[in-house]
Design a protein around this motif. Structure first.
Motif, PDB file in Angstrom:
ATOM      1  N   ILE A 115       3.737   4.782  -3.672  1.00 13.90           N
ATOM      2  CA  ILE A 115       2.639   3.859  -3.949  1.00 13.90           C
ATOM      3  C   ILE A 115       2.997   3.078  -5.201  1.00 13.90           C
ATOM      4  O   ILE A 115       3.358   3.659  -6.231  1.00 13.90           O
ATOM      5  CB  ILE A 115       1.321   4.626  -4.149  1.00 13.90           C
ATOM      6  CG1 ILE A 115       0.903   5.295  -2.835  1.00 13.90           C
ATOM      7  CG2 ILE A 115       0.224   3.683  -4.639  1.00 13.90           C
ATOM      8  CD1 ILE A 115      -0.290   6.216  -2.964  1.00 13.90           C
ATOM      9  N   ARG A 116       2.912   1.769  -5.099  1.00 11.88           N
ATOM     10  CA  ARG A 116       3.266   0.894  -6.224  1.00 11.88           C
ATOM     11  C   ARG A 116       2.325  -0.307  -6.239  1.00 11.88           C
ATOM     12  O   ARG A 116       1.614  -0.577  -5.255  1.00 11.88           O
ATOM     13  CB  ARG A 116       4.716   0.416  -6.091  1.00 11.88           C
ATOM     14  CG  ARG A 116       5.003  -0.329  -4.798  1.00 11.88           C
ATOM     15  CD  ARG A 116       6.303  -1.093  -4.861  1.00 11.88           C
ATOM     16  NE  ARG A 116       6.660  -1.721  -3.597  1.00 11.88           N
ATOM     17  CZ  ARG A 116       6.129  -2.837  -3.124  1.00 11.88           C
ATOM     18  NH1 ARG A 116       5.183  -3.460  -3.816  1.00 11.88           N
ATOM     19  NH2 ARG A 116       6.528  -3.352  -1.973  1.00 11.88           N
ATOM     20  N   PRO A 117       2.293  -1.063  -7.333  1.00 12.93           N
ATOM     21  CA  PRO A 117       1.460  -2.267  -7.361  1.00 12.93           C
ATOM     22  C   PRO A 117       1.859  -3.271  -6.281  1.00 12.93           C
ATOM     23  O   PRO A 117       3.041  -3.425  -5.967  1.00 12.93           O
ATOM     24  CB  PRO A 117       1.718  -2.832  -8.757  1.00 12.93           C
ATOM     25  CG  PRO A 117       2.086  -1.643  -9.586  1.00 12.93           C
ATOM     26  CD  PRO A 117       2.877  -0.764  -8.656  1.00 12.93           C
ATOM     27  N   MET A 118       0.883  -3.950  -5.735  1.00 12.55           N
ATOM     28  CA  MET A 118       1.113  -4.978  -4.721  1.00 12.55           C
ATOM     29  C   MET A 118       1.794  -6.191  -5.357  1.00 12.55           C
ATOM     30  O   MET A 118       1.484  -6.573  -6.479  1.00 12.55           O
ATOM     31  CB  MET A 118      -0.222  -5.384  -4.101  1.00 12.55           C
ATOM     32  CG  MET A 118      -0.129  -6.287  -2.894  1.00 12.55           C
ATOM     33  SD  MET A 118      -1.794  -6.780  -2.287  1.00 12.55           S
ATOM     34  CE  MET A 118      -2.459  -5.212  -1.719  1.00 12.55           C
ATOM     35  N   ARG A 119       2.748  -6.783  -4.622  1.00 18.24           N
ATOM     36  CA  ARG A 119       3.478  -7.963  -5.093  1.00 18.24           C
ATOM     37  C   ARG A 119       3.242  -9.139  -4.143  1.00 18.24           C
ATOM     38  O   ARG A 119       2.882  -8.942  -2.983  1.00 18.24           O
ATOM     39  CB  ARG A 119       4.980  -7.669  -5.142  1.00 18.24           C
ATOM     40  CG  ARG A 119       5.364  -6.434  -5.952  1.00 18.24           C
ATOM     41  CD  ARG A 119       6.790  -6.022  -5.655  1.00 18.24           C
ATOM     42  NE  ARG A 119       7.176  -4.796  -6.357  1.00 18.24           N
ATOM     43  CZ  ARG A 119       8.157  -3.987  -5.952  1.00 18.24           C
ATOM     44  NH1 ARG A 119       8.860  -4.281  -4.858  1.00 18.24           N
ATOM     45  NH2 ARG A 119       8.442  -2.899  -6.650  1.00 18.24           N
ATOM     46  N   ASP A 120       3.506 -10.329  -4.637  1.00 20.43           N
ATOM     47  CA  ASP A 120       3.396 -11.505  -3.776  1.00 20.43           C
ATOM     48  C   ASP A 120       4.357 -11.424  -2.594  1.00 20.43           C
ATOM     49  O   ASP A 120       4.060 -11.938  -1.509  1.00 20.43           O
ATOM     50  CB  ASP A 120       3.679 -12.776  -4.578  1.00 20.43           C
ATOM     51  CG  ASP A 120       2.528 -13.160  -5.496  1.00 20.43           C
ATOM     52  OD1 ASP A 120       1.405 -12.667  -5.276  1.00 20.43           O
ATOM     53  OD2 ASP A 120       2.759 -13.947  -6.434  1.00 20.43           O
ATOM     54  N   THR A 121       5.491 -10.763  -2.784  1.00 18.01           N
ATOM     55  CA  THR A 121       6.463 -10.628  -1.698  1.00 18.01           C
ATOM     56  C   THR A 121       5.961  -9.711  -0.577  1.00 18.01           C
ATOM     57  O   THR A 121       6.564  -9.666   0.501  1.00 18.01           O
ATOM     58  CB  THR A 121       7.801 -10.106  -2.238  1.00 18.01           C
ATOM     59  OG1 THR A 121       7.576  -8.908  -2.996  1.00 18.01           O
ATOM     60  CG2 THR A 121       8.477 -11.136  -3.128  1.00 18.01           C
ATOM     61  N   ASP A 122       4.875  -8.991  -0.822  1.00 18.86           N
ATOM     62  CA  ASP A 122       4.288  -8.121   0.203  1.00 18.86           C
ATOM     63  C   ASP A 122       3.314  -8.881   1.102  1.00 18.86           C
ATOM     64  O   ASP A 122       2.767  -8.310   2.049  1.00 18.86           O
ATOM     65  CB  ASP A 122       3.524  -6.954  -0.442  1.00 18.86           C
ATOM     66  CG  ASP A 122       4.405  -6.057  -1.289  1.00 18.86           C
ATOM     67  OD1 ASP A 122       5.539  -5.786  -0.861  1.00 18.86           O
ATOM     68  OD2 ASP A 122       3.948  -5.624  -2.370  1.00 18.86           O
ATOM     69  N   ALA A 123       3.072 -10.150   0.809  1.00 24.93           N
ATOM     70  CA  ALA A 123       1.986 -10.902   1.439  1.00 24.93           C
ATOM     71  C   ALA A 123       1.990 -10.800   2.965  1.00 24.93           C
ATOM     72  O   ALA A 123       0.965 -10.472   3.582  1.00 24.93           O
ATOM     73  CB  ALA A 123       2.053 -12.369   1.014  1.00 24.93           C
ATOM     74  N   GLU A 124       3.109 -11.092   3.584  1.00 29.44           N
ATOM     75  CA  GLU A 124       3.157 -11.128   5.052  1.00 29.44           C
ATOM     76  C   GLU A 124       2.784  -9.780   5.657  1.00 29.44           C
ATOM     77  O   GLU A 124       2.004  -9.704   6.624  1.00 29.44           O
ATOM     78  CB  GLU A 124       4.552 -11.557   5.514  1.00 29.44           C
ATOM     79  CG  GLU A 124       4.676 -11.704   7.022  1.00 29.44           C
ATOM     80  CD  GLU A 124       6.048 -12.187   7.459  1.00 29.44           C
ATOM     81  OE1 GLU A 124       6.323 -12.175   8.678  1.00 29.44           O
ATOM     82  OE2 GLU A 124       6.855 -12.588   6.585  1.00 29.44           O
ATOM     83  N   GLN A 125       3.330  -8.715   5.091  1.00 30.15           N
ATOM     84  CA  GLN A 125       3.064  -7.386   5.640  1.00 30.15           C
ATOM     85  C   GLN A 125       1.631  -6.939   5.360  1.00 30.15           C
ATOM     86  O   GLN A 125       0.981  -6.325   6.216  1.00 30.15           O
ATOM     87  CB  GLN A 125       4.052  -6.370   5.052  1.00 30.15           C
ATOM     88  CG  GLN A 125       5.494  -6.631   5.448  1.00 30.15           C
ATOM     89  CD  GLN A 125       6.414  -5.555   4.925  1.00 30.15           C
ATOM     90  OE1 GLN A 125       6.530  -4.484   5.517  1.00 30.15           O
ATOM     91  NE2 GLN A 125       7.067  -5.819   3.797  1.00 30.15           N
ATOM     92  N   VAL A 126       1.121  -7.235   4.177  1.00 29.90           N
ATOM     93  CA  VAL A 126      -0.256  -6.874   3.847  1.00 29.90           C
ATOM     94  C   VAL A 126      -1.231  -7.557   4.791  1.00 29.90           C
ATOM     95  O   VAL A 126      -2.145  -6.928   5.346  1.00 29.90           O
ATOM     96  CB  VAL A 126      -0.568  -7.236   2.377  1.00 29.90           C
ATOM     97  CG1 VAL A 126      -2.082  -7.187   2.113  1.00 29.90           C
ATOM     98  CG2 VAL A 126       0.157  -6.284   1.428  1.00 29.90           C
ATOM     99  N   LEU A 127      -1.032  -8.841   5.011  1.00 29.60           N
ATOM    100  CA  LEU A 127      -1.945  -9.583   5.879  1.00 29.60           C
ATOM    101  C   LEU A 127      -1.812  -9.158   7.343  1.00 29.60           C
ATOM    102  O   LEU A 127      -2.802  -9.167   8.090  1.00 29.60           O
ATOM    103  CB  LEU A 127      -1.703 -11.082   5.737  1.00 29.60           C
ATOM    104  CG  LEU A 127      -2.029 -11.664   4.347  1.00 29.60           C
ATOM    105  CD1 LEU A 127      -1.741 -13.167   4.325  1.00 29.60           C
ATOM    106  CD2 LEU A 127      -3.468 -11.393   3.952  1.00 29.60           C
ATOM    107  N   ALA A 128      -0.611  -8.755   7.755  1.00 28.90           N
ATOM    108  CA  ALA A 128      -0.430  -8.269   9.132  1.00 28.90           C
ATOM    109  C   ALA A 128      -1.201  -6.964   9.342  1.00 28.90           C
ATOM    110  O   ALA A 128      -1.831  -6.757  10.393  1.00 28.90           O
ATOM    111  CB  ALA A 128       1.050  -8.073   9.426  1.00 28.90           C
TER     112      ALA A 128
END
Length: 409
Positions: free
Chosen positions: A248-261
């Protein structure tokens, strides 16, 4: 003071210790009164005289690290090796203690002390604490003794500590901190008096940096007052725990696609919320707090398998400590404890951030979410009956909240 100057300074002290001298990195009077060096330890029996003579710390991080048999420990800025030797004793022959120092002379001194102590479960490495030469998730505990204050990039140091820790790993640091509004000149003079050459963090700054890095359950305990608002302190924190193979780590902008999916998949289940389409990343970030956003990710591939984030419930200051959260898990990773780990980390981090109430609205049909929240201390405060239409059906929403037992009491 620049990095090279710090290394040269401590290399000179190491060479003096190798020559049999007792060394100190601040005035002798301040060193003794402040319980620096060997005076900061309760039990040094059996340690080599050379390790005691070269001790430059401001406390005893080993005493609060709760080391256990078989664990792997890393000491950032290990100096003459006293904390590595104490750690090696506690973890035993099935464990290991690493010492990292930027001074080759200090590494030589520490290796000599370890050899004299017969500590076979130690290893000393030359390198910087801003770029630790160990792989990800390599150690169970990171300690440090009056060294992080010497770094000009403390954010990088804590990020490296987080990186090398395994999930559930612990941070135990003795360091110099400041408290209160201090005039620059008295503060600088006090820091110089106790050998804090790169500037110390304020207590609130330290807490904020730990939270931004991803640590939870942070505590800072002042241990010695050096005057003018400068203190020695014990800093403790935890890397969030989760099942093997994940972190578990802080959310990054690079995670955007996977988070929204993952968000979209949850909405399509019909049980996650009234929305039917996940927002844009800009919309997602605009409606949620910049901190208190975390993902659970595969440590091998980096794939995001779940996330948690929070939104403020009101712009009014009276509600500053009240948030509404959401937690979503990839459909293929549900019922594996991911949601519980994310929510547990979120609760701990929210209390570090001064949040006193977390609330959420959950459909009555979402039994798994209701059960998870109850297990982590949430209670039902009411039901909003037929509050909205979802796919042409009126639906109820159960309101749940968790009131902190440590914030705002």
């Amino acid at each position: 003071m620049a990095h090279d100057e710090v290394v040269n300074r401590y290399s000179g002290l190491a060479r003096a210790a190798l020559a049999g001298e007792t060394v100190a990195d601040c005035g002798a009077g301040a060193f003794e009164r402040g319980r620096f060096g060997a005076a900061g330890y309760d039990d040094t029996a059996g340690l080599p005289e050379g390790a005691l003579r070269a001790s430059l710390g401001c406390g005893d991080p080993v005493a609060v690290a709760e080391l256990r048999e078989g664990e792997i420990v890393l000491d950032l800025g290990s100096g003459g090796g006293i904390d590595v030797l104490l750690s090696a004793r506690r973890v035993g022959p099935s464990g290991k203690a690493y010492g990292l120092d930027a001074s080759a002379d200090m590494v030589e001194l520490a290796r000599r002390n370890a050899e004299q102590a017969g500590a076979a479960n130690t290893e000393f490495v030359c390198g910087t604490i801003e770029a630790v030469p160990l792989p990800d998730h390599a150690v169970d505990v990171v300690i440090s003794n009056c060294v992080i204050n010497l770094s000009g990039d403390k954010a990088a140091v804590l990020a490296e500590a987080f990186r090398v820790l395994r999930p559930g790993g612990r941070l135990g640091i003795s360091d110099v901190v400041t408290e209160g509004a201090l005039a620059p000149e008295p503060r600088a003079a006090a820091e110089l008096r106790v050998g804090c050459v790169a500037g110390s963090l304020g207590v609130a700054e330290y807490r904020e940096l730990l939270l931004e890095t991803g640590f939870v359950a942070a505590s800072i305990t002042l241990t010695a007052d050096h005057g003018d608002g400068v203190h020695s302190a014990i800093v403790q924190a935890v890397k969030p725990a989760i099942s093997p193979g994940l972190e578990i780590r802080p959310m990054r902008d690079t995670d955007a696609e996977q988070v929204l999916a993952i968000y979209q998949a949850g909405l399509e289940s019909g049980q996650a919320g009234f929305e039917t389409t996940a927002p844009s990343w800009e919309g997602f970030t605009a409606s949620r707090l910049a901190h208190l956003r975390y993902v659970a990710a595969d440590t091998g591939t980096g794939e995001v398998v779940g996330w948690v984030a929070a939104s403020p419930v009101s712009a009014r200051p009276v509600y500053a400590g009240v948030v509404e959260h959401s937690v979503y898990v990839h459909p293929g990773c549900q019922a594996h404890g991911v949601g519980r780990a994310l929510l547990s980390a979120f609760v701990a981090a929210s209390e570090d951030a001064g949040i006193w109430t977390i609330q959420s609205g959950i459909f009555p049909e979402n039994a798994a979410s209701l059960s998870l929240h109850r297990a982590l201390g949430f209670r039902v405060v009411g039901t909003r009956e037929r509050v909205g239409r979802h796919h042409d059906t009126w639906r109820d929403v159960i309101m749940m909240e968790r009131r902190s037992t440590v914030v705002g009491r």
